[in-house]
Design a protein around this motif. Structure first.
Motif, mmCIF file in Angstrom:
data_model
loop_
_atom_site.group_PDB
_atom_site.id
_atom_site.type_symbol
_atom_site.label_atom_id
_atom_site.label_comp_id
_atom_site.label_asym_id
_atom_site.label_seq_id
_atom_site.Cartn_x
_atom_site.Cartn_y
_atom_site.Cartn_z
ATOM 1 N N ASP A 47 0.800 -1.217 0.000
ATOM 2 C CA ASP A 47 0.000 0.000 0.000
ATOM 3 C C ASP A 47 0.842 1.282 0.000
ATOM 4 N N ILE A 48 1.806 1.360 0.891
ATOM 5 C CA ILE A 48 2.617 2.584 1.010
ATOM 6 C C ILE A 48 3.342 2.876 -0.302
ATOM 7 N N ALA A 49 3.800 1.839 -0.987
ATOM 8 C CA ALA A 49 4.507 2.025 -2.260
ATOM 9 C C ALA A 49 3.610 2.695 -3.293
ATOM 10 N N TRP A 50 2.352 2.260 -3.381
ATOM 11 C CA TRP A 50 1.431 2.854 -4.360
ATOM 12 C C TRP A 50 1.098 4.299 -4.001
ATOM 13 N N TYR A 51 0.886 4.582 -2.716
ATOM 14 C CA TYR A 51 0.579 5.950 -2.289
ATOM 15 C C TYR A 51 1.740 6.901 -2.600
ATOM 16 N N MET A 52 2.949 6.454 -2.344
ATOM 17 C CA MET A 52 4.133 7.280 -2.615
ATOM 18 C C MET A 52 4.209 7.663 -4.086
ATOM 19 N N CYS A 53 3.975 6.700 -4.953
ATOM 20 C CA CYS A 53 4.051 6.949 -6.393
ATOM 21 C C CYS A 53 2.985 7.951 -6.839
ATOM 22 N N ALA A 54 1.773 7.811 -6.326
ATOM 23 C CA ALA A 54 0.686 8.705 -6.716
ATOM 24 C C ALA A 54 1.004 10.153 -6.352
ATOM 25 N N VAL A 55 1.481 10.381 -5.144
ATOM 26 C CA VAL A 55 1.816 11.730 -4.701
ATOM 27 C C VAL A 55 2.939 12.326 -5.558
ATOM 28 N N ALA A 56 3.972 11.524 -5.834
ATOM 29 C CA ALA A 56 5.105 11.998 -6.631
ATOM 30 C C ALA A 56 4.693 12.358 -8.057
ATOM 31 N N LEU A 57 3.807 11.575 -8.662
ATOM 32 C CA LEU A 57 3.360 11.850 -10.024
ATOM 33 C C LEU A 57 2.574 13.156 -10.105
ATOM 34 N N VAL A 58 1.717 13.399 -9.142
ATOM 35 C CA VAL A 58 0.955 14.653 -9.126
ATOM 36 C C VAL A 58 1.902 15.847 -8.985
ATOM 37 N N GLY A 59 2.873 15.733 -8.084
ATOM 38 C CA GLY A 59 3.833 16.813 -7.885
ATOM 39 C C GLY A 59 4.660 17.102 -9.131
ATOM 40 N N ALA A 60 5.132 16.046 -9.796
ATOM 41 C CA ALA A 60 5.935 16.221 -11.010
ATOM 42 C C ALA A 60 5.118 16.847 -12.134
ATOM 43 N N GLY A 61 3.856 16.450 -12.256
ATOM 44 C CA GLY A 61 2.992 17.017 -13.287
ATOM 45 C C GLY A 61 2.786 18.501 -13.104
ATOM 46 N N LEU A 62 2.543 18.932 -11.866
ATOM 47 C CA LEU A 62 2.348 20.354 -11.584
ATOM 48 C C LEU A 62 3.626 21.147 -11.849
ATOM 49 N N PHE A 63 4.764 20.598 -11.442
ATOM 50 C CA PHE A 63 6.036 21.279 -11.670
ATOM 51 C C PHE A 63 6.315 21.436 -13.165
ATOM 52 N N SER A 64 6.031 20.403 -13.944
ATOM 53 C CA SER A 64 6.262 20.447 -15.384
ATOM 54 C C SER A 64 5.440 21.549 -16.052
ATOM 55 N N VAL A 65 4.186 21.684 -15.660
ATOM 56 C CA VAL A 65 3.310 22.692 -16.265
ATOM 57 C C VAL A 65 3.877 24.098 -16.086
ATOM 58 N N PHE A 66 4.417 24.379 -14.905
ATOM 59 C CA PHE A 66 4.894 25.733 -14.615
ATOM 60 C C PHE A 66 6.350 25.965 -15.035
ATOM 61 N N ALA A 67 7.138 24.896 -15.188
ATOM 62 C CA ALA A 67 8.572 25.064 -15.450
ATOM 63 C C ALA A 67 8.945 24.982 -16.923
ATOM 64 N N VAL A 68 8.265 24.133 -17.689
ATOM 65 C CA VAL A 68 8.681 23.874 -19.071
ATOM 66 C C VAL A 68 8.096 24.929 -19.999
ATOM 67 N N ARG A 69 8.959 25.866 -20.446
ATOM 68 C CA ARG A 69 8.479 26.940 -21.318
ATOM 69 C C ARG A 69 9.457 27.369 -22.384
ATOM 70 N N GLU A 70 10.755 27.164 -22.174
ATOM 71 C CA GLU A 70 11.770 27.725 -23.070
ATOM 72 C C GLU A 70 12.662 26.647 -23.658
ATOM 73 N N THR A 71 13.410 27.042 -24.696
ATOM 74 C CA THR A 71 14.378 26.158 -25.339
ATOM 75 C C THR A 71 15.473 25.755 -24.351
ATOM 76 N N ILE A 72 15.948 24.525 -24.461
ATOM 77 C CA ILE A 72 17.012 24.022 -23.588
ATOM 78 C C ILE A 72 18.345 24.187 -24.299
ATOM 79 N N ARG A 73 19.231 24.963 -23.686
ATOM 80 C CA ARG A 73 20.544 25.224 -24.274
ATOM 81 C C ARG A 73 21.630 24.643 -23.399
ATOM 82 N N THR A 74 22.714 24.204 -24.028
ATOM 83 C CA THR A 74 23.860 23.687 -23.280
ATOM 84 C C THR A 74 24.993 24.687 -23.221
ATOM 85 N N SER A 75 24.871 25.786 -23.961
ATOM 86 C CA SER A 75 25.948 26.782 -23.986
ATOM 87 C C SER A 75 25.523 28.052 -23.277
#
Length: 420
Positions: A392-420
């Motif tokens: 049970d704890i393993a499934w709950y941990m994954c669910a919380v992490a996925l929601v957090g990553a999804g929200l972060f992606s929406v607000f963070a991913v906006r610009e071109t990725i440069r290495t220089s």
């Protein structure tokens, strides 16, 4: 010349048609590479009950054995993809599949658990550049507007491989042994490696182009200063964790929860993987049509990633169910959304990396970080099961992490990725 670059006017129609036909052959071979790769990975999860009995393993030890191929896999993700950017997908693809297939064959002949662990480490060495090869082929040969759907279709090869490897492994174990399973599945990869070497060709570059320089440590550091890269990386880490958890423990979870034998476990697990693969293609296509209906900006793909991760977080409802149908349904839906999220996220990375010649290396950086977290999934789950007697704890941990990553992606991913 990559298909997705501008074709010179002097190039005739026949040549263009050949390029179109060739790229679909290349995509098909990458798809099969993923099938073989994950079929070989599934071999251990379905063999674990018998292997655990033969070597007298505890749940904690099973977790460590399940993660063993990831030890070398994540360490070599970056070095192998740097080599991929220099040597090309033809050589590295053939070499990688040959190495991991040899490791599978050796796994069928071991006599001690220490020897088996060494073969798993070798398997990780071979599989390290796998997704770098796939990302490079998609970047070189797919049109920008189709990369998301192409990548999602290719990634369904993972689920087909897990399904095929699980059900084939279950029958081979039932009628022969887990050793026979490893030997048979290992032999398939050598055929693919030969075909890839004979058919695939790296894109022809202009003679005036300067040689590619190896990416520097400073350029790698610059990636982590990009909010877009960090948003994509957070998604990759969380989806990898759940992916490796399910790949390692799902058969044992079904045996534990539903009290069914190895053959029925194999068929039920394969059913989940197949349903997830079909669902992922549909989900990816529908969401692309909706999200890109009025605006084709590549960064809008983050909304697809977010929606899919919310669907994948349904895995957190598994502890609520204790009968076969709802458990299989939840697993299938969660995995379908996870594959679609992975495809969209990988395409997002491919779209936003400014220098296409760095895509293999950038993919390697992403995989190194995400697999360092993913390798913990089998181990942590083993301790959870050992201490609580439940998942049970393993499934709950994954669910919380996925929601957090999804929200972060929406607000963070906006610009071109440069290495220089």
């Amino acid at each position: 010349m990559p298909f997705n670059q501008t074709v010179p006017c002097s190039e005739n129609v026949v040549t263009i048609q050949k390029k179109i036909a060739s790229r679909y052959v290349f995509f098909g071979l990458v798809f099969l590479m993923y099938v073989i790769s994950y079929g070989d990975r599934a071999a251990l999860s379905i063999a674990m009950p018998d292997l655990g009995k033969e070597f007298s393993l505890t749940p904690v030890q099973m977790g460590w054995v399940s993660s063993s191929f990831l030890w070398s896999y994540f360490l070599l993700n970056l070095p192998s993809t740097i080599l991929l950017d220099k040597a090309g997908a033809r050589l590295i693809g053939s070499l990688a599949v040959s190495v991991w297939s040899f490791a599978m064959l050796l796994g069928g002949f071991v006599q001690t658990i220490s020897q088996f662990l060494l073969t798993r480490v070798l398997l990780g060495v071979g599989e390290a550049p796998t997704f770098g090869v796939g990302a490079t082929v998609v970047r070189n040969w797919a049109l920008p507007k189709e990369r998301g759907s192409v990548m999602t279709v290719l990634l369904t090869g993972m689920q087909l491989g897990l399904a095929g490897g699980t059900i084939a492994g279950a029958w081979l174990i039932t009628f022969f042994s887990w050793r026979c399973e490893f030997i048979v599945l290992g032999g398939i990869g050598f055929v693919w490696a030969l075909v890839w070497w004979m058919i695939y060709r790296n894109p022809v570059e202009k003679k005036t182009m300067t040689p590619r320089a190896v990416i520097s440590f400073q350029e790698i550091k610059n990636l982590f200063k990009s909010k877009s890269f960090m948003g994509i990386l957070s998604v990759q880490c969380t989806q990898n964790y759940l992916n490796f958890l399910m790949m390692s423990w799902m058969p044992l979870y079904l045996i534990h929860e539903l009290h069914i034998d190895i053959t029925r476990t194999g068929t039920r697990t394969a059913l989940c993987y197949l349903a997830a693969a079909a669902g992922a293609v549909v989900i990816g296509k529908v969401l692309e049509a909706i999200v890109f209906r009025k605006d084709a900006s590549p960064e809008r793909r983050r909304f697809i990633v977010f929606i899919c991760l919310m669907g994948a977080s349904s895995i957190g409802t598994l502890p609520w169910f204790h009968t076969m149908q709802p458990i299989l349904l939840v697993m299938s839906v969660a995995m379908a959304c996870l594959i679609a999220a992975n495809g969209a996220n990988t395409a997002l990375l491919t779209d936003l990396v400014e220098d296409g010649h760095r895509i293999g290396t950038v993919t390697g950086v992403t995989l190194t970080c995400s697999n360092s977290l993913g390798l913990l999934a089998p181990i942590v789950t083993g301790y959870i099961v050992s201490l609580t007697g439940q998942f049970d704890i393993a499934w709950y941990m994954c669910a919380v992490a996925l929601v957090g990553a999804g929200l972060f992606s929406v607000f963070a991913v906006r610009e071109t990725i440069r290495t220089s």
